[in-house]
Design a protein around this motif. Structure first.
Motif, short mmCIF file in Angstrom:
data_model
loop_
_atom_site.label_atom_id
_atom_site.label_comp_id
_atom_site.label_asym_id
_atom_site.label_seq_id
_atom_site.Cartn_x
_atom_site.Cartn_y
_atom_site.Cartn_z
N MET A 1 0.84 -1.19 0.00
CA MET A 1 0.00 0.00 0.00
C MET A 1 0.88 1.24 0.00
SD MET A 1 -3.11 -1.06 2.58
CE MET A 1 -2.06 -1.89 3.77
N LYS A 2 0.40 2.27 -0.69
CA LYS A 2 1.18 3.51 -0.80
C LYS A 2 0.26 4.72 -0.73
CE LYS A 2 2.91 4.60 -4.79
NZ LYS A 2 3.75 4.53 -6.00
N VAL A 3 0.71 5.73 0.01
CA VAL A 3 -0.03 6.97 0.15
C VAL A 3 0.79 8.11 -0.44
CG1 VAL A 3 -1.09 8.58 1.79
CG2 VAL A 3 -1.06 6.12 2.30
N VAL A 4 0.17 8.92 -1.30
CA VAL A 4 0.83 10.10 -1.85
C VAL A 4 0.59 11.27 -0.90
CG1 VAL A 4 0.88 11.77 -3.74
CG2 VAL A 4 0.65 9.35 -4.24
N LEU A 5 1.66 11.95 -0.52
CA LEU A 5 1.60 13.11 0.36
C LEU A 5 1.91 14.34 -0.46
CD1 LEU A 5 3.62 11.59 3.34
CD2 LEU A 5 1.14 11.60 3.05
N VAL A 6 0.90 15.17 -0.70
CA VAL A 6 1.06 16.35 -1.56
C VAL A 6 1.45 17.55 -0.70
CG1 VAL A 6 -0.06 17.89 -3.20
CG2 VAL A 6 -0.65 15.45 -3.18
N ASN A 7 2.66 18.03 -0.89
CA ASN A 7 3.12 19.23 -0.18
C ASN A 7 2.85 20.43 -1.08
OD1 ASN A 7 4.33 21.23 1.30
ND2 ASN A 7 6.42 20.44 1.07
N GLY A 8 1.77 21.15 -0.78
CA GLY A 8 1.37 22.28 -1.61
C GLY A 8 2.05 23.59 -1.27
N SER A 9 3.02 23.54 -0.38
CA SER A 9 3.73 24.77 -0.01
C SER A 9 4.86 25.06 -0.97
CB SER A 9 4.30 24.63 1.41
OG SER A 9 5.15 25.71 1.71
N PRO A 10 5.14 26.34 -1.25
CA PRO A 10 6.32 26.67 -2.06
C PRO A 10 7.62 26.38 -1.33
CG PRO A 10 5.27 28.67 -1.26
CD PRO A 10 4.35 27.55 -0.93
N ASN A 11 7.55 26.19 -0.02
CA ASN A 11 8.73 25.86 0.78
C ASN A 11 8.77 24.35 1.00
OD1 ASN A 11 9.45 28.65 1.21
ND2 ASN A 11 7.73 28.75 2.64
N GLU A 12 9.69 23.69 0.33
CA GLU A 12 9.68 22.24 0.31
C GLU A 12 9.99 21.60 1.66
OE1 GLU A 12 11.87 20.50 -2.85
OE2 GLU A 12 10.76 21.56 -4.42
N ARG A 13 10.62 22.32 2.57
CA ARG A 13 10.91 21.77 3.90
C ARG A 13 10.36 22.69 4.98
NH1 ARG A 13 11.71 18.26 0.95
NH2 ARG A 13 13.42 16.74 0.87
N GLY A 14 9.22 23.31 4.72
CA GLY A 14 8.63 24.26 5.65
C GLY A 14 7.65 23.62 6.61
N CYS A 15 6.68 24.41 7.04
CA CYS A 15 5.71 23.96 8.05
C CYS A 15 4.79 22.87 7.53
CB CYS A 15 4.90 25.17 8.53
SG CYS A 15 5.88 26.42 9.38
N THR A 16 4.29 23.02 6.30
CA THR A 16 3.39 22.00 5.73
C THR A 16 4.12 20.67 5.62
OG1 THR A 16 2.26 23.73 4.47
CG2 THR A 16 1.87 21.46 3.80
N TYR A 17 5.36 20.73 5.15
CA TYR A 17 6.17 19.50 5.06
C TYR A 17 6.35 18.85 6.42
CZ TYR A 17 10.26 16.51 4.67
OH TYR A 17 11.12 15.44 4.74
N THR A 18 6.54 19.66 7.46
CA THR A 18 6.77 19.12 8.79
C THR A 18 5.56 18.30 9.26
OG1 THR A 18 8.17 21.02 9.30
CG2 THR A 18 7.39 19.72 11.17
N GLY A 19 4.35 18.80 8.97
CA GLY A 19 3.16 18.04 9.31
C GLY A 19 3.05 16.75 8.50
N LEU A 20 3.33 16.85 7.20
CA LEU A 20 3.27 15.67 6.34
C LEU A 20 4.34 14.65 6.72
CD1 LEU A 20 2.66 17.43 2.90
CD2 LEU A 20 1.03 15.96 4.11
N ARG A 21 5.50 15.14 7.14
CA ARG A 21 6.58 14.24 7.56
C ARG A 21 6.17 13.41 8.77
NH1 ARG A 21 10.26 12.03 4.88
NH2 ARG A 21 9.35 10.22 5.90
#
Length: 208
Positions: A1-21
């Motif tokens: 099984m695989k889940v795609v995590l879409v980081n819609g932020s222009p900052n690839e390692r910012g706050c949105t990424y931190t939540g997705l991580r």
């Protein structure tokens, strides 16, 4: 099984990424794979209503180099999706809107893939943004994964987000709920439980 995590932020390692991580790490504990779709600073064209995707049945946007086409292919190959966006004026970013408008209109066919939204904000506007993201799923026959609170994290920097203990817990709970439903779907399919049979779509125009 695989889940795609879409980081819609222009900052690839910012706050949105931190939540997705946080979600990705918890999914790994559930023995579920994940992969990031990094929107970053790529240019996403708005939908021009040319209807080429519908006329040709291509299932892709007419702009071949548009990131929406890559996302469409990734979603079809995955079992589930989590879309993350920063908050822009109590809504999703313009890039994310253009991306999802075209992916869901041109791509279609994501029925019954579990989906979830997460939003990242400094202070306010998270609930409205969260609601906006869920509209794409609830019009597409996609089961929406919930958590113990609305799926939001707060902070101005990734370091701030790591101090939002409730927000991070919400992300982990979301991942566990996602894993549980994916396993339930797999078990159902193995037991002969098929997806609901769809009726032919009916479109009603209100002005005749």
């Amino acid at each position: 099984m695989k889940v795609v995590l879409v980081n819609g932020s222009p900052n690839e390692r910012g706050c949105t990424y931190t939540g997705l991580r946080e979600i990705a790490d918890e999914l790994q504990k559930q023995e579920i794979g994940s992969e990031f779709f990094q929107l970053g600073k790529r240019v996403v064209r708005g939908c021009i209503a040319c209807m080429n995707c519908q006329r040709t049945g291509s299932g892709h946007c007419i702009y071949k180099d548009d990131p929406s086409n890559e996302l469409i292919d990734r979603l079809h190959a995955a079992d589930a999706v989590v879309v993350g966006s920063p908050v822009y004026y109590a809504g999703i970013s313009g890039q994310v809107k253009c991306l999802l408008d075209k992916a869901f209109f041109a791509g279609r066919g994501f029925d019954y893939k579990p989906a979830a939204a997460i939003v990242s904000c400094r202070r306010g506007g998270a609930s409205a943004t969260f609601d906006q993201l869920n509209h794409y799923f609830t019009i597409s026959n996609m089961p929406v994964i919930s958590s113990q609170h609305w799926n939001q994290i707060h902070g101005h920097t990734p370091e701030d987000v790591r101090q939002d203990l409730e927000g991070l817990q919400t992300m982990r709970t979301l991942a566990r709920n996602m894993g549980w439903l994916l396993r339930c779907i797999t078990a159902g399919e193995q037991s002969g439980i098929s997806r609901p049979k769809q009726e032919q779509r009916v479109a009603t125009n209100f002005i005749r």
